[in-house]
Design a protein around this motif. Structure first.
Motif, PDB file in Angstrom:
ATOM      1  N   THR A  46      -5.881  -1.281  12.892  1.00  0.00           N
ATOM      2  CA  THR A  46      -4.572  -0.627  12.967  1.00  0.00           C
ATOM      3  C   THR A  46      -3.609  -1.366  13.891  1.00  0.00           C
ATOM      4  O   THR A  46      -2.469  -1.677  13.499  1.00  0.00           O
ATOM      5  CB  THR A  46      -4.743   0.823  13.461  1.00  0.00           C
ATOM      6  N   ARG A  50      -3.189  -4.964  10.915  1.00  0.00           N
ATOM      7  CA  ARG A  50      -2.150  -4.447  10.009  1.00  0.00           C
ATOM      8  C   ARG A  50      -0.741  -4.653  10.549  1.00  0.00           C
ATOM      9  O   ARG A  50       0.189  -4.925   9.783  1.00  0.00           O
ATOM     10  CB  ARG A  50      -2.414  -2.966   9.720  1.00  0.00           C
ATOM     11  N   GLU A  71     -11.785  -6.150   7.739  1.00  0.00           N
ATOM     12  CA  GLU A  71     -11.430  -4.929   7.012  1.00  0.00           C
ATOM     13  C   GLU A  71     -12.549  -4.491   6.067  1.00  0.00           C
ATOM     14  O   GLU A  71     -12.776  -3.293   5.878  1.00  0.00           O
ATOM     15  CB  GLU A  71     -10.129  -5.149   6.243  1.00  0.00           C
TER      16      GLU A  71
END
Length: 335
Positions: A46, A50, A71
Motif C-alpha cells: 500500500t 502502489r 504482490e
C-alpha cells in the motif's frame, strides 16, 4: 485399535496428549505470525509499491527490480490465512504449496533488488525523499525499506520450522496428516533451494571483490566459476632468508598466492599480482607447530607434487581459521 492401559497412567495416551498440545501451540503460532506477516506485506504494497506506481517515481522496470514478486506473495498469504483461521491446516497449506515458486523467484531477484534500492536512493532525489517519508510512518515501527524487503525470505524459514513441527505432531490417523507431511517436505525443499541461491549470490560477491583486487594479464578469469572460502595475509617461510608477507586467497579447488603491487604504481596501486596457483586436490596439510592455542601463532606445511610451502602466522586464531579452511578444501575435493 483401542489401547487399554492398566493403572492410573497410560503412556500412549500421555504421548497423544503431548502431540495434541504441541500441535495446538504450533498451529496458534502459525496463525498469529501469518496475520502479522500479511499485515506487513499489505503495508509495503500500500504505502510503497502502489503509491510509487501511481506517482510514477520509479519506472516500471526499476519498480519490478525492486519489489519482484511481492504482490503475488501477498496474494498467496491472503489465500492461506482464511484456511488457517478456520482450522483447515492441511487444505490451506496444500494450496499454498502451489505458490512456493514465488519464493524462489523472490530469492533469485534479492541481490538485484538491493542493488536497485541503493542506486535509486543515491541518484533519485524524489525516490529518496519518498522512502524516508514512508519509513517514518508509525505502522513500520522504525523498519527501513531495506529491512522490509527481506520479510518474505525470513517468513519462508518460519514456514519451514512451523509446518515441520505441525506435521510431526499430527497423528497418522488425522485426516490432514498426508497433506501436512507433503507440505512440510515441499516447503523444506524450497527453503533449501532459496538458501542455495543466497549462498551463490554471496559467493559471486566475494568473487567480484577478489577479482577486482587482482591485476595483470594472469589475473583475468582466475575467480570464474570458483567458490570462495578464505583470504588473508600469511608469511611465506623460505629455506633461506627472511619470511615474506603474501596475500592468499583460498577457493574450494585452488590456493592463490599474490604479491602486493608497489604503492606508487600509477595504475595498479592497491591491487595484487598473482604469483602462484596451487591445486588443493594435490595438497597434503600438516600443522608444524601452533597446537597449544598459545598467542605466538604457528606454522603450517603444505606439500604439493613439485613444491612445498611453509606458511606462518603470528595470530593463533587466524592460523586455526586457515587450518580449518584448508582442511575443508582438501577433504571437500576428496568427498
Amino acid at each position: 485399535m483401542e489401547i487399554l492401559c492398566s493403572g492410573a497412567r497410560c503412556p500412549v495416551q500421555e504421548q497423544r496428549t503431548r502431540w495434541e498440545r504441541k500441535r495446538a501451540c504450533t498451529a496458534r503460532e502459525l496463525l498469529e505470525t501469518e496475520r502479522r506477516y500479511q499485515e506487513q506485506l499489505g503495508l509495503v504494497a500500500t504505502y510503497f509499491l502502489r503509491i510509487l506506481k501511481a506517482k510514477g517515481t520509479l519506472r516500471p522496470p526499476e519498480r519490478q527490480a525492486l519489489f519482484g514478486s511481492w504482490e503475488l506473495i501477498y496474494g498467496a498469504s491472503q489465500e492461506l490465512l482464511p484456511y488457517l483461521e478456520e482450522g483447515h491446516w492441511g487444505q490451506g497449506l496444500e494450496g499454498f504449496c502451489h505458490h512456493l515458486e514465488l519464493y524462489n523467484q523472490f530469492a533469485a531477484n534479492s541481490e538485484r533488488s538491493q542493488t536497485t534500492l541503493q542506486e535509486q536512493l543515491k541518484k533519485n532525489k524524489g525516490f529518496r525523499r519518498f522512502v524516508r517519508l514512508q519509513e517514518g510512518r508509525p505502522e513500520f515501527e522504525g523498519l527501513q525499506l531495506q529491512d522490509l524487503l527481506s520479510l518474505p525470505l525470513q517468513r519462508l524459514q518460519q514456514y519451514e520450522n512451523l509446518i515441520i513441527a505441525l506435521a510431526e505432531n499430527t497423528g497418522p490417523n488425522s485426516p490432514d496428516h498426508q497433506q501436512l507431511t507433503r507440505a512440510a517436505r515441499l516447503i523444506s525443499e524450497t527453503a533449501q533451494r532459496v538458501h542455495a541461491i543466497g549462498q551463490k549470490q554471496k559467493n559471486d560477491q566475494h568473487l567480484q571483490r577478489v577479482q577486482a583486487l587482482l591485476s595483470g594479464r594472469q589475473a583475468k578469469g582466475l575467480t570464474s566459476g570458483r567458490w570462495f572460502l578464505h583470504q588473508g595475509w600469511l608469511l611465506v617461510v623460505p629455506l633461506h632468508g627472511e619470511p615474506r608477507p603474501r596475500m592468499f586467497f583460498l577457493f574450494t579447488d585452488v590456493l592463490l598466492m599474490a604479491k602486493p603491487r608497489p604503492p606508487l604504481h600509477l595504475l595498479q596501486s592497491g591491487t595484487f599480482a598473482c604469483k602462484a596457483l596451487y591445486p588443493m586436490a594435490q595438497c597434503q596439510l600438516r600443522r608444524v607447530f601452533g597446537h597449544s592455542g598459545s598467542p605466538c601463532g604457528g606454522l603450517l606445511s603444505l606439500s604439493f607434487p613439485h613444491e612445498k610451502l611453509l606458511l606462518m602466522s603470528t595470530d593463533q586464531e587466524e592460523l586455526s581459521r586457515w587450518y580449518h579452511s584448508l582442511t575443508w578444501a582438501i577433504n571437500g575435493r576428496k568427498n
